[in-house]
Design a protein around this motif. Structure first.
Motif, PDB file in Angstrom:
ATOM      1  N   LYS A  52       0.886  -1.177   0.000  1.00  0.00           N
ATOM      2  CA  LYS A  52       0.000   0.000   0.000  1.00  0.00           C
ATOM      3  C   LYS A  52       0.914   1.215   0.000  1.00  0.00           C
ATOM      4  O   LYS A  52       1.677   1.433   0.946  1.00  0.00           O
ATOM      5  CB  LYS A  52      -0.885  -0.034   1.247  1.00  0.00           C
ATOM      6  CG  LYS A  52      -1.967   1.026   1.281  1.00  0.00           C
ATOM      7  CD  LYS A  52      -2.904   0.796   2.472  1.00  0.00           C
ATOM      8  CE  LYS A  52      -3.969   1.864   2.555  1.00  0.00           C
ATOM      9  NZ  LYS A  52      -4.926   1.628   3.674  1.00  0.00           N
ATOM     10  N   GLU A  71      -3.552   4.736  11.667  1.00  0.00           N
ATOM     11  CA  GLU A  71      -3.855   3.518  10.918  1.00  0.00           C
ATOM     12  C   GLU A  71      -2.719   2.507  11.051  1.00  0.00           C
ATOM     13  O   GLU A  71      -2.950   1.321  11.304  1.00  0.00           O
ATOM     14  CB  GLU A  71      -4.091   3.848   9.435  1.00  0.00           C
ATOM     15  CG  GLU A  71      -4.348   2.616   8.579  1.00  0.00           C
ATOM     16  CD  GLU A  71      -4.496   2.909   7.094  1.00  0.00           C
ATOM     17  OE1 GLU A  71      -4.502   1.941   6.304  1.00  0.00           O
ATOM     18  OE2 GLU A  71      -4.597   4.094   6.707  1.00  0.00           O
ATOM     19  N   ASN A 151     -13.917  -4.196   2.237  1.00  0.00           N
ATOM     20  CA  ASN A 151     -12.801  -4.259   3.188  1.00  0.00           C
ATOM     21  C   ASN A 151     -12.622  -5.645   3.803  1.00  0.00           C
ATOM     22  O   ASN A 151     -11.873  -5.819   4.758  1.00  0.00           O
ATOM     23  CB  ASN A 151     -12.988  -3.220   4.307  1.00  0.00           C
ATOM     24  CG  ASN A 151     -12.702  -1.808   3.820  1.00  0.00           C
ATOM     25  OD1 ASN A 151     -12.010  -1.617   2.825  1.00  0.00           O
ATOM     26  ND2 ASN A 151     -13.249  -0.819   4.500  1.00  0.00           N
ATOM     27  N   ASP A 164      -7.985  -2.620   5.802  1.00  0.00           N
ATOM     28  CA  ASP A 164      -8.227  -1.169   5.728  1.00  0.00           C
ATOM     29  C   ASP A 164      -8.669  -0.583   7.070  1.00  0.00           C
ATOM     30  O   ASP A 164      -9.863  -0.455   7.352  1.00  0.00           O
ATOM     31  CB  ASP A 164      -9.240  -0.819   4.645  1.00  0.00           C
ATOM     32  CG  ASP A 164      -9.162   0.666   4.279  1.00  0.00           C
ATOM     33  OD1 ASP A 164      -8.615   1.459   5.083  1.00  0.00           O
ATOM     34  OD2 ASP A 164      -9.639   1.036   3.197  1.00  0.00           O
ATOM     35  N   GLY A 166      -8.115   2.475   8.040  1.00  0.00           N
ATOM     36  CA  GLY A 166      -8.033   3.934   7.909  1.00  0.00           C
ATOM     37  C   GLY A 166      -9.014   4.699   8.777  1.00  0.00           C
ATOM     38  O   GLY A 166      -8.759   5.847   9.152  1.00  0.00           O
TER      39      GLY A 166
END
Length: 566
Positions: A52, A71, A151, A164, A166
């Motif tokens: 990522k 995160e 996700n 994920d 985030g």
């Protein structure tokens, strides 16, 4: 091309100076938010990861940097079978790199787009894993806050991996309520919308939306407008269809309650009747990404197969009744035969023609050079025809699928499909009824066709393919691989339509297009064998390679002719 694409420089070789590890950038996997995702290979040990990659040029505001830091801190603290593995993170002058476990089977969103409603045993298989992962998060005082099909990632064995983080947050003290407005419209809990403060219960609501979507085939509050969707969420206004079991209806209703305090904890859901009392397969075949699996599995000790039931009563599988659990039944004297669905070839062509017409009408730009970022790997087909041989002057049309399954469509329109393990065989008669057998155990009337299947398979392996040995798995008896529904040849090449809606055209110049109406996408394999998938919508906006545009035009003409003839 967007400003982000212009500014982000991602080198082919990426070096982590802290661990002295070198990674080689591989195929593009997609992008979302500020990040782009690529396959990264550790050059020392050939371990493959998902990278990522976030451009520092996009991290201009302080709160963006803090969000990224949070995160990373949350994700790197997690270690669980149902959470995407976090391996490392580092940066250079241009980018931040997060090295994660690679989930090659994409996300459950792609599964949903291809399959719509799943069977209850499959839903149970996935839900048990989702609940296990979320229970681990909650025990570690983490709220995910963005649980959705997109996700939930799948590895090669279709094990669910929550990813994920985030929007994830840590609950620092008992009773703490977060106030941030966050989440994805179809899965967002009412207390987030009303800003009353929220905690772990928002994840339970999202799991309810996920379970509903898996069983019914669409999200519970989905509408054409955001305002109406939010209004329905606030009123907890949704409908459950009666074609799913009572226990699954009850479990969904427990989760989708307006009052967060009324929603059960994850532990309670894990012991719910739907989870513990119905049949749950120990694993699923990869073919389940595109076709509903079979659940007739033989108990070797008692020589009895498992027969499908619903609410305690035996049932026949039909397109109207997909949801079932399983119990022991009586051994049939003939091969098990089921009609799973009737594939509408004409409707499939009409939908595809309409999509292609929209592309041509928009007059998209045609590019000689095309960046990876404009493709959409998540829409890549799971199964396509990798090789074919036309022997229709005598017997029929043989083909090899990308998963190494082999099929023959005989001149009398009956079909034989040998699964990738080289053992299990499906026979499809003229009415679409399927019978299941093996290469060593089949009815005598199929002997000639089985010999021809074996011949076609051997011919393609020896003359057309370079394939390794297939690994036989327990899940293979559950597999239902797509098969060839019809084909036709012209001077330009061959058109093949699979019964999962995929339409493929192989051209004389060795280029290919694979069109999938379910994903609203087209895959282009050019003269150099580079494999790129584009959403039709993306082509309309950004254009496509020159060669692909020509093939799209030809496909439109060919589909028009075929529809007229039908």
């Amino acid at each position: 091309m967007s400003k982000e694409d212009d500014t982000q420089v991602i080198p082919e070789i990426i070096y982590d100076k802290h661990t002295k590890t070198t990674y080689r950038k591989g195929r593009f996997y997609g992008k979302g938010g500020f990040a782009k995702c690529y396959e990264l290979t550790n050059t020392l040990n050939s371990q493959v990861y998902a990278g990522k990659i976030v451009s520092k040029l996009l991290m201009t505001k302080q709160n963006q940097k803090e969000k990224m830091t949070q995160e990373i801190q949350i994700h790197q603290s997690l270690r669980h079978r149902n959470v995407v593995g976090f391996h490392n993170f580092f940066d250079d002058n241009h980018n931040i790199y997060i090295i994660l476990e690679l989930c090659r089977k994409k996300s459950m969103m792609e599964l949903h787009k291809r399959r719509k409603a799943l069977t209850e045993p499959e839903t149970r298989f996935y839900m048990k894993q989702i609940l296990s992962g979320v229970q681990y998060l909650h025990q570690n005082r983490i709220i995910h806050r963005d649980l959705k099909l997109g996700n939930l990632f799948l590895n090669d064995d279709l094990i669910v991996k929550i990813g994920d983080f985030g929007l994830a947050a840590k609950i620092e003290f008992e009773g703490e309520r977060k106030k941030t407005l966050c989440g994805t419209p179809n899965y967002i809990a009412p207390e987030i919308l009303t800003k009353k403060g929220h905690s772990f219960e928002v994840d339970i609501w999202s799991i309810g939306c996920i379970m509903y979507t898996l069983l019914i085939g669409k999200p519970p509050f989905e509408t054409t407008s955001l305002k109406e969707t939010y209004d329905r969420i606030k009123k907890c206004e949704y409908r459950i269809t009666s074609n799913i079991s009572v226990s699954s209806q009850h479990m969904i209703m427990m989760m989708l309650q307006s009052d967060p305090k009324s929603r059960p904890k994850v532990e309670e859901l894990s012991s719910h009747e739907f989870i513990v009392n119905g049949y749950c397969p120990p694993s699923l075949p990869v073919s389940a990404l595109t076709m509903a699996p079979r659940f007739e599995k033989f108990d070797v000790t008692s020589r009895r197969p498992l027969t499908e039931i619903n609410n305690g009563e035996a049932m026949v599988i039909s397109p109207q009744k997909k949801h079932n659990s399983i119990t022991a039944g009586l051994l049939p004297t003939a091969p098990v035969t089921k009609t799973y669905s009737t594939f509408d070839a004409k409707e499939n062509f009409l939908v595809l023609k309409s999509m292609i017409h929209g592309v041509i009408k928009s007059k998209p730009a045609r590019h000689q050079v095309f960046s990876d970022e404009m493709s959409d790997p998540s829409a890549q087909p799971m199964i396509w025809v990798s090789k074919w041989v036309d022997y229709s002057d005598k017997y029929g049309f043989g083909y090899q699928l990308s998963d190494e399954g082999v099929g023959v469509m005989f001149n009398d329109t009956t079909k034989l499909i040998m699964l990738p393990n080289g053992i299990n065989v499906h026979y499809v008669d003229k009415n679409g009824d399927e019978s299941y057998m093996t290469v060593d155990n089949y009815p005598k009337q199929h002997e000639k066709k089985m010999k021809l299947l074996s011949y076609f398979s051997r011919y393609m392996r020896e003359h057309l393919l370079k394939t390794g040995a297939s690994v036989v798995k327990d899940t293979d008896s559950m597999s239902r691989t797509p098969h060839l529904h019809q084909w036709c040849r012209s001077t330009s090449g061959v058109l093949m339509q699979l019964n999962n809606g995929t339409v493929q055209m192989n051209f004389g110049d060795h280029t290919k297009i694979i069109m999938c109406p379910l994903m609203a996408a087209i895959t282009y394999i050019d003269e150099d064998r580079s494999f790129r998938t584009f959403k039709f919508e993306s082509i309309q906006k950004h254009g496509c390679p020159v060669g692909l545009y020509e093939k799209i035009h030809y496909a439109h003409e060919k589909l028009s002719i075929l529809l007229e003839s039908q």
